[in-house]
Design an enzyme around this catalytic site. Structure first.
Site, mmCIF file in Angstrom:
data_model
loop_
_atom_site.group_PDB
_atom_site.id
_atom_site.type_symbol
_atom_site.label_atom_id
_atom_site.label_comp_id
_atom_site.label_asym_id
_atom_site.label_seq_id
_atom_site.Cartn_x
_atom_site.Cartn_y
_atom_site.Cartn_z
ATOM 1 N N ALA A 172 56.438 28.060 30.680
ATOM 2 C CA ALA A 172 55.586 26.967 30.199
ATOM 3 C C ALA A 172 54.374 26.889 31.102
ATOM 4 O O ALA A 172 54.426 27.309 32.265
ATOM 5 C CB ALA A 172 56.346 25.645 30.238
ATOM 6 N N HIS A 196 51.077 14.018 30.917
ATOM 7 C CA HIS A 196 50.850 15.453 30.656
ATOM 8 C C HIS A 196 51.358 15.809 29.255
ATOM 9 O O HIS A 196 52.145 15.053 28.669
ATOM 10 C CB HIS A 196 51.526 16.330 31.713
ATOM 11 C CG HIS A 196 52.961 15.981 31.993
ATOM 12 N ND1 HIS A 196 53.691 16.539 33.005
ATOM 13 C CD2 HIS A 196 53.832 15.119 31.382
ATOM 14 C CE1 HIS A 196 54.925 16.060 33.018
ATOM 15 N NE2 HIS A 196 55.020 15.198 32.040
ATOM 16 N N GLN A 251 44.951 18.253 27.965
ATOM 17 C CA GLN A 251 45.797 19.341 28.475
ATOM 18 C C GLN A 251 46.150 20.290 27.343
ATOM 19 O O GLN A 251 46.139 19.919 26.171
ATOM 20 C CB GLN A 251 47.073 18.793 29.108
ATOM 21 C CG GLN A 251 46.896 18.464 30.574
ATOM 22 C CD GLN A 251 48.217 18.393 31.343
ATOM 23 O OE1 GLN A 251 49.309 18.402 30.766
ATOM 24 N NE2 GLN A 251 48.104 18.310 32.654
ATOM 25 N N TRP A 256 52.499 12.205 39.585
ATOM 26 C CA TRP A 256 51.780 11.660 38.431
ATOM 27 C C TRP A 256 51.560 10.161 38.590
ATOM 28 O O TRP A 256 52.532 9.401 38.639
ATOM 29 C CB TRP A 256 52.565 11.927 37.133
ATOM 30 C CG TRP A 256 52.680 13.387 36.848
ATOM 31 C CD1 TRP A 256 51.777 14.163 36.184
ATOM 32 C CD2 TRP A 256 53.748 14.256 37.236
ATOM 33 N NE1 TRP A 256 52.216 15.461 36.137
ATOM 34 C CE2 TRP A 256 53.426 15.553 36.782
ATOM 35 C CE3 TRP A 256 54.946 14.081 37.938
ATOM 36 C CZ2 TRP A 256 54.239 16.660 36.986
ATOM 37 C CZ3 TRP A 256 55.763 15.174 38.156
ATOM 38 C CH2 TRP A 256 55.416 16.447 37.682
ATOM 39 N N ARG A 277 46.075 9.184 33.271
ATOM 40 C CA ARG A 277 46.647 8.908 34.598
ATOM 41 C C ARG A 277 45.883 7.789 35.284
ATOM 42 O O ARG A 277 44.690 7.597 35.020
ATOM 43 C CB ARG A 277 46.610 10.170 35.465
ATOM 44 C CG ARG A 277 47.638 11.173 35.015
ATOM 45 C CD ARG A 277 47.781 12.320 35.959
ATOM 46 N NE ARG A 277 48.402 13.439 35.236
ATOM 47 C CZ ARG A 277 48.505 14.666 35.691
ATOM 48 N NH1 ARG A 277 48.039 14.972 36.871
ATOM 49 N NH2 ARG A 277 49.073 15.605 34.963
ATOM 50 N N VAL A 332 60.141 23.409 36.351
ATOM 51 C CA VAL A 332 60.081 24.881 36.327
ATOM 52 C C VAL A 332 60.710 25.439 37.604
ATOM 53 O O VAL A 332 60.687 24.808 38.653
ATOM 54 C CB VAL A 332 58.622 25.394 36.199
ATOM 55 C CG1 VAL A 332 58.122 25.280 34.782
ATOM 56 C CG2 VAL A 332 57.685 24.681 37.168
HETATM 57 N N1 PHE Z 1 52.645 19.201 33.339
HETATM 58 C C1 PHE Z 1 52.173 19.738 34.584
HETATM 59 C C2 PHE Z 1 51.039 18.828 35.084
HETATM 60 O O1 PHE Z 1 50.435 18.163 34.314
HETATM 61 C C3 PHE Z 1 51.684 21.154 34.445
HETATM 62 C C4 PHE Z 1 52.784 22.118 34.076
HETATM 63 C C5 PHE Z 1 53.066 22.391 32.739
HETATM 64 C C6 PHE Z 1 53.523 22.724 35.074
HETATM 65 C C7 PHE Z 1 54.085 23.276 32.438
HETATM 66 C C8 PHE Z 1 54.517 23.601 34.756
HETATM 67 C C9 PHE Z 1 54.799 23.866 33.431
HETATM 68 O O2 PHE Z 1 50.759 18.766 36.230
#
Ligand code: PHE
Length: 346
Positions: free
Chosen positions: A314, A177, A217, A155, A203, A260
């Site tokens: 998620a 995010h 998002q 990020w 970003r 995750v």
């Molecule tokens: N937050 C992650 C992104 O922006 C996406 C994501 C959300 C991945 C939830 C896993 C679980 O790249």
């Protein structure tokens, strides 16, 4: 001289009485009193006159001049009072004209997000908001991304100058995010938990047709007993079918995200080539549409949930990406351009 003055008087009184508009009167005024107007030029001839003629012509000239001026003024008043319509016989149409108000509508992203909210509302997900300006803790640390961890490179973050807010420099940022909602939702809602969070993220991107510094998002978090990857597959399919129609195929592919385990990329069969492989999908027949996975036990714990009792899934989808695919839009920057030609297509 005497007869030409009388002639001017006669001609112009006639013209004045026939004038129907203020504009016509202005023209007459100029023809008489303008720089080269007939009345203006007359006195130049006076030098040729004998003294006795001058005595006669002088007062006559003055009288005609005043008469013409007041005739113009009088006619002006008449025109103003009576109005153009009656003088010309053209009649004004005083019926009310229907002036159609310019209709605005919701921005395509907002429209799309409303549809998403409706759908997930029916599936029992509640809406949850998280701040755009957030701390390092919610955006990274509690999501199993410690400071200095190489995963932070995923990020490109915009940090906020926090000198004046008493927050340690480098700890306040624009969320990268909507996953910054995860811990808050776990702590606020408790289990079982089904939440959706939509909104802007930011970003430090090199901006091009597929990347912007400001984008949307759509996050979901689903925590309950025995939630598994099967639920993720099912929800992904339900969601993508609702957008692209029942034909679309969905698959999960392994992908790394620190919060995750296992992590997955949600992919939809390319809507342009129907899986055959084309320029847009880079020949693979599939497009990655979201990051997702089973919520990491450390994250559940940080959210106050016992990972040996509960499990969760998620995901984070990019609404712009989905709209682009649905409507064949080539440039992501259009969404924030404020260009009405683009917006009116929706
Ligand atoms: N937050 C992650 C992104 O922006 C996406 C994501 C959300 C991945 C939830 C896993 C679980 O790249």
């Amino acid at each position: 001289m005497e007869s030409s003055i009388s002639q001017i008087k006669k001609d112009y009184l006639d013209k004045i009485s026939r004038a129907k508009t203020l504009k016509e009167l202005d023209d007459i005024f100029l023809a008489l009193f303008g720089k080269n107007g007939e009345i203006t030029l007359l006195p130049k001839e006076f030098s040729k006159l004998t003294p006795s003629e001058k005595q006669k012509i002088g007062p006559l000239f003055n009288a005609v001049k005043t008469e013409l001026e007041s005739a113009i003024e009088k006619r002006r008043e008449e025109i103003r009072e009576v109005g153009y319509a009656e003088l010309t016989g053209e009649g004004l149409d005083l019926q009310p004209v229907e002036v159609k108000p310019r209709k605005g509508h919701l921005h395509p992203i907002t429209q799309f997000e409303k549809e998403i909210i409706d759908l997930f509302d029916k599936l029992g997900f509640q809406q949850f908001d998280a701040p755009h300006v957030d701390t390092d803790e919610y955006n990274f640390e509690l999501l199993n991304i410690p400071a200095e961890h190489p995963a932070r490179d995923l990020w490109d973050t915009l940090y906020i100058d926090s000198k004046n807010s008493g927050i340690q420099p480098g700890k306040l940022l624009l969320r990268t995010h909507t996953s910054n909602a995860q811990i808050r939702a776990m702590r606020d809602i408790k289990t079982p938990l089904r939440m959706m969070s939509l909104g802007r993220c930011f970003r430090y991107e090199a901006v091009d047709a597929r990347h912007n510094h400001t984008f949307e998002q759509f996050e979901i978090v689903y925590v309950d007993k025995r939630v598994s990857m099967t639920n993720l597959q099912y929800l992904s399919e339900t969601f993508l079918k609702a957008i692209f129609g029942p034909e679309i195929k969905t698959r999960l592919r392994p992908k790394y995200f620190p919060f995750v385990e296992p992590g997955a990329g949600v992919e939809g069969e390319c809507v342009f080539c129907k899986g055959k492989g084309c320029r847009i999908c880079g020949g693979v027949g599939w497009l990655e549409l979201a990051g997702a996975g089973m919520i990491h036990p450390t994250v559940l714990q940080n959210g106050g949930i016992n990972p040996s009792e509960y499990s969760g899934i998620a995901w984070g989808f990019g609404p712009e990406r989905l709209i682009m695919l649905k409507y064949g839009i080539a440039d992501l920057r259009e969404f924030l351009s404020g260009d009405l030609k683009f917006l009116e297509k929706f």
